[in-house]
Design an enzyme around this catalytic site. Structure first.
Site, mmCIF file in Angstrom:
data_model
loop_
_atom_site.group_PDB
_atom_site.id
_atom_site.type_symbol
_atom_site.label_atom_id
_atom_site.label_comp_id
_atom_site.label_asym_id
_atom_site.label_seq_id
_atom_site.Cartn_x
_atom_site.Cartn_y
_atom_site.Cartn_z
ATOM 1 N N LYS A 1 -4.732 5.565 9.558
ATOM 2 C CA LYS A 1 -6.004 5.503 8.963
ATOM 3 C C LYS A 1 -6.917 5.974 10.336
ATOM 4 C CE LYS A 1 -7.421 3.789 5.618
ATOM 5 N NZ LYS A 1 -7.697 4.552 4.477
ATOM 6 N N TYR B 1 0.460 1.840 10.431
ATOM 7 C CA TYR B 1 -0.769 2.137 9.390
ATOM 8 C C TYR B 1 -2.048 2.316 9.938
ATOM 9 C CZ TYR B 1 -4.593 0.183 6.422
ATOM 10 O OH TYR B 1 -5.569 -0.090 5.715
ATOM 11 N N THR C 1 -10.609 1.213 7.502
ATOM 12 C CA THR C 1 -10.505 -0.405 7.890
ATOM 13 C C THR C 1 -10.640 -0.678 9.336
ATOM 14 O OG1 THR C 1 -8.473 -1.537 8.115
ATOM 15 C CG2 THR C 1 -8.189 0.652 8.274
ATOM 16 N N ASP C 2 -10.900 -2.145 9.498
ATOM 17 C CA ASP C 2 -11.273 -2.436 10.988
ATOM 18 C C ASP C 2 -10.196 -2.508 11.811
ATOM 19 O OD1 ASP C 2 -10.088 -4.663 9.801
ATOM 20 O OD2 ASP C 2 -11.350 -6.084 10.166
ATOM 21 N N GLU C 3 -8.783 -2.300 11.095
ATOM 22 C CA GLU C 3 -7.599 -2.287 11.799
ATOM 23 C C GLU C 3 -7.730 -1.057 13.044
ATOM 24 O OE1 GLU C 3 -4.113 -3.444 9.699
ATOM 25 O OE2 GLU C 3 -5.275 -4.544 8.506
HETATM 26 P P1 NAD Z 1 -3.443 -0.355 -2.439
HETATM 27 O O1 NAD Z 1 -2.278 -0.084 -1.725
HETATM 28 O O2 NAD Z 1 -3.885 -1.615 -3.376
HETATM 29 O O3 NAD Z 1 -3.986 0.825 -3.376
HETATM 30 C C1 NAD Z 1 -3.781 2.131 -3.032
HETATM 31 C C2 NAD Z 1 -3.730 2.954 -4.089
HETATM 32 O O4 NAD Z 1 -3.636 4.495 -3.762
HETATM 33 C C3 NAD Z 1 -2.780 2.668 -5.198
HETATM 34 O O5 NAD Z 1 -3.373 2.755 -6.718
HETATM 35 C C4 NAD Z 1 -1.705 3.920 -5.103
HETATM 36 O O6 NAD Z 1 -1.067 4.341 -6.269
HETATM 37 C C5 NAD Z 1 -2.736 5.194 -4.670
HETATM 38 N N1 NAD Z 1 -1.868 6.125 -3.831
HETATM 39 C C6 NAD Z 1 -1.114 5.834 -2.715
HETATM 40 N N2 NAD Z 1 -0.331 6.980 -2.347
HETATM 41 C C7 NAD Z 1 -1.220 7.937 -3.127
HETATM 42 C C8 NAD Z 1 -1.012 9.429 -3.089
HETATM 43 N N3 NAD Z 1 -0.320 10.052 -2.286
HETATM 44 N N4 NAD Z 1 -1.721 10.174 -3.937
HETATM 45 C C9 NAD Z 1 -2.438 9.378 -4.727
HETATM 46 N N5 NAD Z 1 -2.749 8.383 -4.859
HETATM 47 C C10 NAD Z 1 -2.053 7.539 -4.063
HETATM 48 O O7 NAD Z 1 -4.741 -0.140 -1.288
HETATM 49 P P2 NAD Z 1 -6.055 -0.942 -1.397
HETATM 50 O O8 NAD Z 1 -5.841 -2.270 -0.521
HETATM 51 O O9 NAD Z 1 -6.678 -1.034 -2.525
HETATM 52 O O10 NAD Z 1 -6.725 -0.074 -0.263
HETATM 53 C C11 NAD Z 1 -7.606 1.068 -0.788
HETATM 54 C C12 NAD Z 1 -8.211 1.651 0.645
HETATM 55 O O11 NAD Z 1 -9.152 0.484 1.520
HETATM 56 C C13 NAD Z 1 -7.201 2.211 1.631
HETATM 57 O O12 NAD Z 1 -7.533 3.383 2.077
HETATM 58 C C14 NAD Z 1 -7.205 1.013 2.747
HETATM 59 O O13 NAD Z 1 -6.751 1.575 3.929
HETATM 60 C C15 NAD Z 1 -8.624 0.682 2.799
HETATM 61 N N6 NAD Z 1 -8.845 -0.624 2.975
HETATM 62 C C16 NAD Z 1 -8.217 -1.933 2.437
HETATM 63 C C17 NAD Z 1 -8.590 -3.004 2.885
HETATM 64 C C18 NAD Z 1 -7.721 -4.155 2.473
HETATM 65 O O14 NAD Z 1 -7.912 -5.705 2.913
HETATM 66 N N7 NAD Z 1 -6.791 -3.987 1.421
HETATM 67 C C19 NAD Z 1 -9.396 -3.381 3.837
HETATM 68 C C20 NAD Z 1 -10.136 -2.185 4.550
HETATM 69 C C21 NAD Z 1 -9.947 -1.017 4.197
HETATM 70 P P1 TYD Z 2 -1.836 -8.993 5.468
HETATM 71 O O1 TYD Z 2 -2.294 -9.495 4.355
HETATM 72 O O2 TYD Z 2 -0.450 -8.121 5.427
HETATM 73 O O3 TYD Z 2 -2.943 -7.683 6.099
HETATM 74 P P2 TYD Z 2 -3.215 -7.202 7.553
HETATM 75 O O4 TYD Z 2 -1.764 -7.218 8.230
HETATM 76 O O5 TYD Z 2 -3.784 -5.885 6.953
HETATM 77 O O6 TYD Z 2 -4.348 -7.835 8.214
HETATM 78 O O7 TYD Z 2 -1.643 -9.932 6.420
HETATM 79 C C1 TYD Z 2 -2.805 -10.830 7.172
HETATM 80 C C2 TYD Z 2 -2.342 -11.935 8.067
HETATM 81 O O8 TYD Z 2 -1.183 -12.552 7.561
HETATM 82 C C3 TYD Z 2 -1.633 -10.947 9.206
HETATM 83 O O9 TYD Z 2 -1.992 -11.661 10.530
HETATM 84 C C4 TYD Z 2 -0.247 -11.017 8.996
HETATM 85 C C5 TYD Z 2 -0.047 -12.454 8.400
HETATM 86 N N1 TYD Z 2 1.141 -12.619 7.295
HETATM 87 C C6 TYD Z 2 1.784 -13.668 7.242
HETATM 88 O O10 TYD Z 2 1.799 -14.502 8.278
HETATM 89 N N2 TYD Z 2 2.910 -13.880 6.498
HETATM 90 C C7 TYD Z 2 3.231 -12.866 5.392
HETATM 91 O O11 TYD Z 2 4.153 -13.141 4.575
HETATM 92 C C8 TYD Z 2 2.271 -11.665 5.547
HETATM 93 C C9 TYD Z 2 2.229 -10.702 4.208
HETATM 94 C C10 TYD Z 2 1.327 -11.565 6.269
#
Ligand code: NAD
Ligand code: TYD
Length: 347
Positions: free
Chosen positions: A159, A155, A130-132
């Site tokens: 990561k 988080y 992630t970019d975070e």
């Molecule tokens: P998500 O939370 O929707 O899905 C995570 C999946 O991992 C789920 O299916 C869960 O059951 C599985 N999981 C969790 N713990 C586990 C374990 N101990 N063993 C096996 N499986 C397990 O997450 P997402 O949003 O789809 O993100 C997927 C990946 O992409 C993550 O690594 C996250 O850090 C990265 N990512 C997410 C975003 C975003 O905006 N959502 C952006 C950049 C990177």
């Molecule tokens: P989120 O979707 O949780 O992603 P991330 O924290 O990983 O960027 O949140 C996106 C942005 O929205 C973040 O600045 C937090 C804000 N946010 C709210 O203002 N209210 C909410 O209920 C949630 C879940 C997020």
């Protein structure tokens, strides 16, 4: 080619699994997922019977189990997405993030290293990050691949730690790896604890829209299928031991995004303009809230030719349509544990 995809029942993972299963029938795709609250096999029901698809229910924190599946299936590569992924949950339970994101990644690295030790040629450990990990930007500038890591939430710290271990295994043991760092995703199957799906669900149910702090936080949004396309490209064409940033040059202040979402939802729900906006409620800020994320995606664009396929307005409309057409999915995932999470989080 046998590919182990972890976290394939989650939001992004399900789009990656679907893409690989349907686009590459000659590959054997193994989806390993523990099916936590965020994992849902409903996300993959259209491809579950495909001949080149196998689901493995298992936990990446279980080293013995991970070792056993590497021995049984002899994977050629790993695309690792399994993670605890929600910042707010990491604030209340940081250790769960260390266990899955750090220890779980270590277990996969150890098993891959052991299984491939005689010949790393043609093998690849693809780590989805992630970019975070870069921390928070001020008003100007973008995250590049050489920006120093500076994570602020449990988080992002977990990561960042997993990214460092992947890189260390590459430097120390020669494990062939790629890391991609992507900005905030949105789209179908997004779990309604994150901003966009949570607010869509709340607008449907006429519940308040809890905007943290003053709403002037900025995120860089990418449609999930464009992330899956980038992963496909980087997996096939990326250089080993390289990292690539993925993002759509699409920055939005939370409050502006929420107002756009409200406007689109009013149209879709045949409501008077302004109805959904009335639900906006400013609530207590998230501790350690990062002010701004913004990705410079020029490396993956120049070197691999990747670019997003949809504008934000198009992607948001597709997303809203998906949620409105899949209210059973939404009702299922917001029953049970979700209710408890929601009331604790937004009491
Ligand atoms: P998500 O939370 O929707 O899905 C995570 C999946 O991992 C789920 O299916 C869960 O059951 C599985 N999981 C969790 N713990 C586990 C374990 N101990 N063993 C096996 N499986 C397990 O997450 P997402 O949003 O789809 O993100 C997927 C990946 O992409 C993550 O690594 C996250 O850090 C990265 N990512 C997410 C975003 C975003 O905006 N959502 C952006 C950049 C990177
Ligand atoms: P989120 O979707 O949780 O992603 P991330 O924290 O990983 O960027 O949140 C996106 C942005 O929205 C973040 O600045 C937090 C804000 N946010 C709210 O203002 N209210 C909410 O209920 C949630 C879940 C997020």
């Amino acid at each position: 080619m046998k590919i182990l995809i972890t976290g394939g029942a989650g939001f992004i993972g399900s789009h990656v699994v679907r893409r690989f299963v349907t686009k590459y029938p000659a590959y054997q795709i193994f989806n390993l997922d523990a099916l936590t609250y965020a994992g849902n096999l409903e996300n993959l029901k259209d491809i579950q019977k495909s001949e080149n698809y196998t689901f493995l229910k298992g936990d990446i924190t279980d080293a013995k189990y991970i070792d056993s599946i590497f021995k049984e299936y002899n994977f050629d590569s790993v695309i690792h997405l399994a993670a605890e992924s929600h910042v707010d949950r990491s604030i209340t339970d940081p250790l769960a993030f260390v266990k899955t994101n750090v220890i779980g990644t270590m277990n996969l690295l150890n098993s891959a290293k052991e299984s491939w030790k005689n010949n790393f040629k043609g093998k690849r450990f693809y780590h989805v990050s992630t970019d975070e990990v870069y921390g928070s930007l001020g008003a100007n500038g973008l995250f590049t691949e050489s920006t120093s890591y500076d994570p602020n939430s449990p988080y992002s710290a977990s990561k960042a730690s997993s990214d460092h271990f992947v890189r260390a295994y590459g430097e120390t043991y020669g494990l062939p790896y790629i890391i991609t760092n992507c900005s905030n995703n949105y789209g179908p199957n997004h779990f309604p604890e994150k901003l966009i799906p949570l607010f869509i669900n709340n607008i449907i149910h006429k519940k308040s829209l809890p905007v943290y702090g003053d709403g002037n936080y900025t995120r860089d949004w990418l449609f999930v299928e464009d992330h899956a396309t980038a992963i496909d490209l980087a997996y096939h064409k990326g250089e080993n031991h390289e990292t690539y940033n993925i993002g759509g040059f699409n920055e939005w202040k939370n409050i502006d995004l929420v107002k756009l979402l409200c406007k689109l939802m009013d149209v879709k729900l045949n409501q008077k303009e302004g109805e959904s906006e009335k639900l906006i409620t400013y609530v207590k800020d998230r501790p350690g809230h990062d002010l701004r994320y913004a990705i410079d995606a020029s490396k993956i664009n120049k070197e691999l030719g990747w670019e997003p396929s949809v504008t934000f307005e198009q992607g948001l409309e597709k997303t809203i349509d998906w949620f409105l057409q899949n209210q059973d999915w939404l009702d299922n995932v917001t029953s049970g544990d979700y209710k408890e999470y929601y009331s604790k989080m937004y009491q």
